[in-house]
Write a protein that holds these residues in place. Structure first.
Motif, short mmCIF file in Angstrom:
data_model
loop_
_atom_site.label_atom_id
_atom_site.label_comp_id
_atom_site.label_asym_id
_atom_site.label_seq_id
_atom_site.Cartn_x
_atom_site.Cartn_y
_atom_site.Cartn_z
N VAL A 1 1.92 0.59 -12.55
CA VAL A 1 3.12 0.07 -11.99
C VAL A 1 3.51 -1.29 -12.23
CG1 VAL A 1 3.90 -0.34 -9.53
CG2 VAL A 1 2.07 1.39 -9.76
N ARG A 2 4.81 -1.47 -12.85
CA ARG A 2 5.37 -2.68 -13.24
C ARG A 2 5.95 -3.30 -12.46
NH1 ARG A 2 5.57 -7.06 -15.13
NH2 ARG A 2 6.59 -7.61 -16.89
N GLY A 3 6.43 -2.93 -11.32
CA GLY A 3 7.36 -3.58 -10.22
C GLY A 3 7.32 -2.89 -8.91
N ILE A 4 7.33 -3.59 -7.84
CA ILE A 4 7.53 -3.13 -6.61
C ILE A 4 8.63 -3.79 -5.76
CG2 ILE A 4 6.58 -2.50 -4.56
CD1 ILE A 4 3.73 -2.79 -5.88
N GLY A 5 9.79 -3.03 -5.67
CA GLY A 5 10.89 -3.60 -4.79
C GLY A 5 10.83 -3.22 -3.42
N LEU A 6 10.71 -4.15 -2.39
CA LEU A 6 10.88 -4.09 -0.90
C LEU A 6 12.20 -4.07 -0.30
CD1 LEU A 6 7.55 -5.49 -1.03
CD2 LEU A 6 7.43 -3.61 0.30
N ALA A 7 12.77 -3.20 0.16
CA ALA A 7 13.94 -3.41 0.82
C ALA A 7 13.84 -3.72 2.20
CB ALA A 7 15.07 -2.19 0.68
N VAL A 8 14.21 -4.63 2.70
CA VAL A 8 13.95 -4.91 4.27
C VAL A 8 15.26 -5.25 4.95
CG1 VAL A 8 11.61 -5.81 3.89
CG2 VAL A 8 13.53 -7.39 3.44
N PRO A 9 15.24 -4.96 6.14
CA PRO A 9 16.55 -5.04 7.24
C PRO A 9 16.64 -6.57 7.69
CG PRO A 9 14.92 -4.00 8.46
CD PRO A 9 14.15 -4.09 7.06
N ALA B 1 5.64 -11.27 5.11
CA ALA B 1 6.11 -10.79 3.61
C ALA B 1 5.31 -11.33 2.68
CB ALA B 1 7.50 -11.47 3.64
N PRO B 2 4.78 -12.60 2.73
CA PRO B 2 3.99 -13.06 1.93
C PRO B 2 2.60 -12.38 1.73
CG PRO B 2 4.67 -14.97 3.11
CD PRO B 2 5.00 -13.75 3.61
N ALA B 3 1.94 -11.99 3.09
CA ALA B 3 0.58 -11.43 2.92
C ALA B 3 0.95 -9.81 2.24
CB ALA B 3 0.22 -11.25 4.34
N LEU B 4 2.02 -9.15 2.68
CA LEU B 4 2.33 -7.84 2.21
C LEU B 4 2.27 -7.86 0.64
CD1 LEU B 4 2.68 -4.70 2.39
CD2 LEU B 4 5.34 -5.65 3.10
N LYS B 5 3.04 -9.17 0.19
CA LYS B 5 3.27 -9.11 -1.17
C LYS B 5 2.02 -9.24 -1.92
CE LYS B 5 5.85 -12.01 -4.46
NZ LYS B 5 5.28 -12.96 -5.23
N GLU B 6 1.09 -9.96 -1.32
CA GLU B 6 -0.33 -10.16 -1.87
C GLU B 6 -1.27 -8.92 -2.08
OE1 GLU B 6 -3.17 -13.32 -0.16
OE2 GLU B 6 -1.46 -14.57 -0.70
N ALA B 7 -1.21 -8.17 -1.02
CA ALA B 7 -1.63 -6.90 -0.72
C ALA B 7 -1.34 -6.15 -1.80
CB ALA B 7 -1.71 -6.24 0.65
N LEU B 8 0.19 -5.93 -1.92
CA LEU B 8 0.54 -4.92 -3.18
C LEU B 8 -0.01 -5.62 -4.61
CD1 LEU B 8 4.10 -4.54 -1.56
CD2 LEU B 8 2.17 -2.73 -1.88
N GLU B 9 0.39 -6.82 -4.71
CA GLU B 9 -0.25 -7.50 -5.91
C GLU B 9 -1.82 -7.17 -6.32
OE1 GLU B 9 3.24 -11.13 -6.39
OE2 GLU B 9 1.06 -11.42 -5.32
N ALA B 10 -2.51 -7.21 -5.10
CA ALA B 10 -4.01 -6.98 -5.40
C ALA B 10 -4.23 -5.75 -6.07
CB ALA B 10 -4.72 -7.29 -4.04
N ARG B 11 -3.41 -4.61 -5.56
CA ARG B 11 -3.70 -3.39 -5.70
C ARG B 11 -3.06 -2.85 -7.00
NH1 ARG B 11 -5.76 0.49 -7.34
NH2 ARG B 11 -6.22 2.53 -6.39
N CYS B 12 -1.99 -3.72 -7.48
CA CYS B 12 -1.10 -3.23 -8.46
C CYS B 12 -1.04 -4.58 -9.39
CB CYS B 12 0.17 -2.89 -8.12
SG CYS B 12 0.46 -1.49 -7.01
N PRO B 13 -2.09 -4.92 -10.10
CA PRO B 13 -2.19 -6.16 -10.85
C PRO B 13 -1.03 -6.38 -11.73
CG PRO B 13 -4.04 -4.84 -11.40
CD PRO B 13 -3.11 -4.14 -10.27
N HIS B 14 -0.46 -5.61 -12.23
CA HIS B 14 0.67 -5.55 -13.41
C HIS B 14 2.10 -5.66 -12.88
CE1 HIS B 14 -2.53 -4.36 -16.65
NE2 HIS B 14 -2.36 -5.91 -16.61
N ALA B 15 2.06 -5.62 -11.54
CA ALA B 15 3.41 -5.30 -10.80
C ALA B 15 3.94 -6.81 -10.33
CB ALA B 15 3.24 -4.21 -9.73
N LEU B 16 5.26 -6.84 -10.49
CA LEU B 16 5.97 -7.89 -9.87
C LEU B 16 6.63 -7.37 -8.57
CD1 LEU B 16 8.57 -9.39 -12.36
CD2 LEU B 16 6.70 -10.40 -11.21
#
Lengths: 320, 320
Positions: free
Chosen positions: A67-75, A94-109
């Motif tokens: 997984v090279r990138g994760i985009g989150l669309a938010v309202p 938002a910062p904590a969710l980002k951190e959790a995603l980066e921890a599981r997908c270490p190559h993802a922006l």
């Protein structure tokens, strides 16, 4: 990494569900799933999103490392800095969710983007605006949303209000307040609710009994009535297009896009207004911009996941 | 090339003179000259521009080979494609002029940019908007011009109307026509001519004899009268700021810049209206954008040469 296939995840966070899509670099949708929207300010919530991604990657038998990138669309507004300060409609850290995603997908922006802006990027990637470097998406739903794309990137805005075209003031003399607290916003006249308001106003003025409506943003019944020849409904659509064309005139004098793309629920009734909108726009646009195309969106409810993934892909491409 | 110093030329083509500026990569102005505007559709005209560049490079004793970029600010729409199709105010054969410049400066990238858009880029490079990634320049002169910068680049627009903020329609009910042929353009109320019109209208309504004016865009006399306490002049400025703040409200709901920069002749009288404009803007802006800064331009008439050179520099940087 370079030899491996790279995957992109688009996450569209709505009030009731979180939709996730898995994409390759070409924008092919390889899988889709959704979960009921959890609180996104606690570990269980983060795990629900991560779980969705694991499910999608598992289905194509690829490791999370790809997984090279994760985009989150938010309202909510997402400023150019990416730092979200105001989220009225959802619970999110938002910062904590980002951190959790980066921890599981270490190559993802991981990138946040406003949901209407994501929809615009989706239509650029694989929808009606493919091949265009600039476009403005106009999402005609209960409210009126928008997304402005220039040079291939969406304009988030310094304070996250890029593309908030529903809140362009088109009638400074208005006395009724918009949901945002201002008066005379384009959204008050050109959203699905605006169609209904315009219709009820025309009926009242003409002493005509309105057709039955299912709620305050049931533009569909108004469009159906117009299709059956109802004069008040036809007049209401005409008023709506006066305002919408005014909105497009204004936007063209600021960013002058190649094309407008109309999305949202009301765009399903474009047969009842597209020709009129094109005519009215051409008549009032600043001379060089009279030929701007106006098209209907193609991706429907998937625009958000497409666009969120594409925002992440473009950010990843810039980092190489 | 890489070890040599690189120079950039900004050319500002006006109706009466062509101004040229020589810049280094940091944006320091190393020399300036100007020539009476020739026809830019014949060899003599091209030679006049080339001669100005030779003069500037000669003064710093550097060869023409070290010119890395030439930006040409022109008073007509310049679409994102760079292909100019409409030049009402000047005689120009844009491709031929470009060719002549490239022939004499073989290492230079040549780029066209609309003059108001160039001014915006000048203020970003070395003026009031230094350090900002996004800004909107509002040039209040006889007309009302503008330039929209996002992510460090100016928005030319698909048809060259990017930043044509003077032709945002703010009053669909207007009966008088704008110079562009449309009705109700922001320029009709918020340019220097708009200030004068607003003033004459207030005087007429109040049965007051107006102060002596030197022509239809002599806003300076109106500002001077206001400074001396003239009530009609004060009221006219108030009306002007109502419209200008409406314009900024609209622009923020489209591109949401970090800062607005006010230039043009009327900006010299900002002491008479800046506080009022800031207040009115904050009161009507969409919630997240209430804090957008509004500043006065710093580069005056040099903004065009600065910005034209900067556009060429950014284009050259992208080509490396």
């Amino acid at each position: 990494m370079a030899e491996n296939k790279q995957y992109y995840i688009g996450v569209d966070v709505g009030g009731t569900s979180v939709k996730l899509g898995l994409f390759d670099e070409e924008g092919d949708l390889l899988g889709k799933t959704s979960v009921p929207t959890p609180s996104l300010a606690c570990d269980e919530g983060y795990a629900a999103v991560v779980g969705g991604i694991e499910q999608l990657m598992g289905a194509v038998q690829q490791p999370m490392l790809f997984v090279r990138g994760i985009g989150l669309a938010v309202p909510c507004p997402v400023p150019a800095s990416g730092v979200i300060t105001m989220a009225a409609n959802i619970e999110i850290d938002a910062p904590a969710l980002k951190e959790a995603l980066e921890a599981r997908c270490p190559h993802a922006l991981v990138r946040y983007v406003n949901d209407a802006n994501a929809a615009a990027m989706g239509e650029v990637w694989r929808g009606s605006a493919q091949g265009h470097r600039s476009m403005v998406m106009v999402t005609i739903g209960t409210g009126l949303g928008g997304g402005v794309v220039v040079n291939g990137d969406v304009i988030d805005g310094a304070f996250g209000a890029g593309g908030e075209i529903g809140h362009i003031c088109v009638n400074p003399g208005e006395e009724r307040a918009c949901g945002c607290g201002l008066r005379g916003c384009l959204e008050q006249y050109a959203s699905a609710s605006g169609v209904v308001n315009n219709y009820l106003h025309v009926c009242e003025q003409g002493g005509v009994e309105p057709v039955e409506l299912v709620g305050p943003s049931d533009s569909r019944s108004v469009f159906d009535a117009a299709r059956a020849g109802d004069e008040a409904a036809l007049a209401a659509i005409d008023v709506t297009m006066d305002y919408l064309s005014l909105g497009l005139q204004i936007i063209s004098a600021v960013v002058d896009p190649e094309v407008y793309v109309l999305g949202g629920g009301a765009s399903a009734s474009a047969d009842m207004f597209l020709d009129s909108l094109r005519e009215k726009y051409a008549a009032r646009a600043f001379r060089v911009s009279r030929g701007t195309s106006i098209e209907v969106a193609e991706l429907g409810n998937d625009a958000g996941i497409f666009g969120a993934a594409y925002v992440a892909l473009r950010a990843a491409a810039r980092e190489v």
